[in-house]
Design a protein around this motif. Structure first.
Motif, PDB file in Angstrom:
ATOM      1  N   TYR A  38       0.863  -1.182   0.000  1.00 22.60           N
ATOM      2  CA  TYR A  38       0.000   0.000   0.000  1.00 22.60           C
ATOM      3  C   TYR A  38       0.904   1.238   0.000  1.00 22.60           C
ATOM      4  O   TYR A  38       1.569   1.546   0.993  1.00 22.60           O
ATOM      5  N   LYS A  39       0.941   1.900  -1.127  1.00 21.06           N
ATOM      6  CA  LYS A  39       1.864   3.008  -1.381  1.00 21.06           C
ATOM      7  C   LYS A  39       1.854   4.076  -0.284  1.00 21.06           C
ATOM      8  O   LYS A  39       2.898   4.541   0.147  1.00 21.06           O
ATOM      9  N   ARG A  40       0.691   4.460   0.167  1.00 22.16           N
ATOM     10  CA  ARG A  40       0.589   5.542   1.153  1.00 22.16           C
ATOM     11  C   ARG A  40       0.992   5.119   2.565  1.00 22.16           C
ATOM     12  O   ARG A  40       1.034   5.940   3.470  1.00 22.16           O
ATOM     13  N   SER A  41       1.307   3.838   2.755  1.00 26.53           N
ATOM     14  CA  SER A  41       1.688   3.375   4.087  1.00 26.53           C
ATOM     15  C   SER A  41       3.202   3.368   4.290  1.00 26.53           C
ATOM     16  O   SER A  41       3.681   3.093   5.394  1.00 26.53           O
ATOM     17  N   LYS A  43       6.659   4.437   5.313  1.00 31.50           N
ATOM     18  CA  LYS A  43       7.117   5.460   6.265  1.00 31.50           C
ATOM     19  C   LYS A  43       8.506   5.126   6.783  1.00 31.50           C
ATOM     20  O   LYS A  43       8.899   3.969   6.859  1.00 31.50           O
ATOM     21  N   ALA A  50       6.515  13.223   6.562  1.00 33.56           N
ATOM     22  CA  ALA A  50       5.838  12.696   5.367  1.00 33.56           C
ATOM     23  C   ALA A  50       6.839  12.597   4.217  1.00 33.56           C
ATOM     24  O   ALA A  50       7.711  13.452   4.061  1.00 33.56           O
ATOM     25  N   GLU A  53       6.332  12.605  -3.030  1.00 34.67           N
ATOM     26  CA  GLU A  53       5.980  11.698  -4.128  1.00 34.67           C
ATOM     27  C   GLU A  53       7.240  11.161  -4.784  1.00 34.67           C
ATOM     28  O   GLU A  53       7.300   9.996  -5.156  1.00 34.67           O
ATOM     29  N   ILE A  56       8.836   8.479  -2.553  1.00 35.60           N
ATOM     30  CA  ILE A  56       8.035   7.254  -2.634  1.00 35.60           C
ATOM     31  C   ILE A  56       8.314   6.536  -3.947  1.00 35.60           C
ATOM     32  O   ILE A  56       8.465   5.309  -3.982  1.00 35.60           O
ATOM     33  N   GLU A  78      -2.438   2.182  -4.664  1.00 38.91           N
ATOM     34  CA  GLU A  78      -2.628   3.502  -4.060  1.00 38.91           C
ATOM     35  C   GLU A  78      -3.238   3.316  -2.736  1.00 38.91           C
ATOM     36  O   GLU A  78      -3.357   3.529  -1.801  1.00 38.91           O
TER      37      GLU A  78
END
Length: 78
Positions: A38-41, A43, A50, A53, A56, A78
């Motif tokens: 899951y891309k947004r996870s 960290k 944060a 882009e 990431i 995503e």
């Protein structure tokens, strides 16, 4: 470099920092190993900042290469 892969989490190092990401470990019928990340996870485990882009995307490309080199499959959602 991937340091840990479990059913729901991936831990790895990138540019000497430790990162983690959530996802799902999938074991298809053809005996390959696939991880759906899951891309947004993604960290940094030490810094609470944060990621951009661009960061990431670089991390994703690095993970793709490592998965491909070990005969595994990485899917990024995503």
């Amino acid at each position: 470099m991937i340091t840990e892969m479990s059913r729901g989490k991936l831990r790895f190092t990138y540019k000497n920092d430790s990162y983690s990401a959530e996802g799902e470990l999938v074991l298809p019928d053809d005996e390959t190993v696939e991880f759906v990340l899951y891309k947004r996870s993604i960290k940094n485990e030490i810094l609470d900042e944060a990621l951009t882009e661009e960061e990431i995307d670089h991390i994703r490309q690095s993970l793709y290469r490592e998965f491909n080199n070990t005969g595994r499959k990485l899917t990024v959602e995503e």
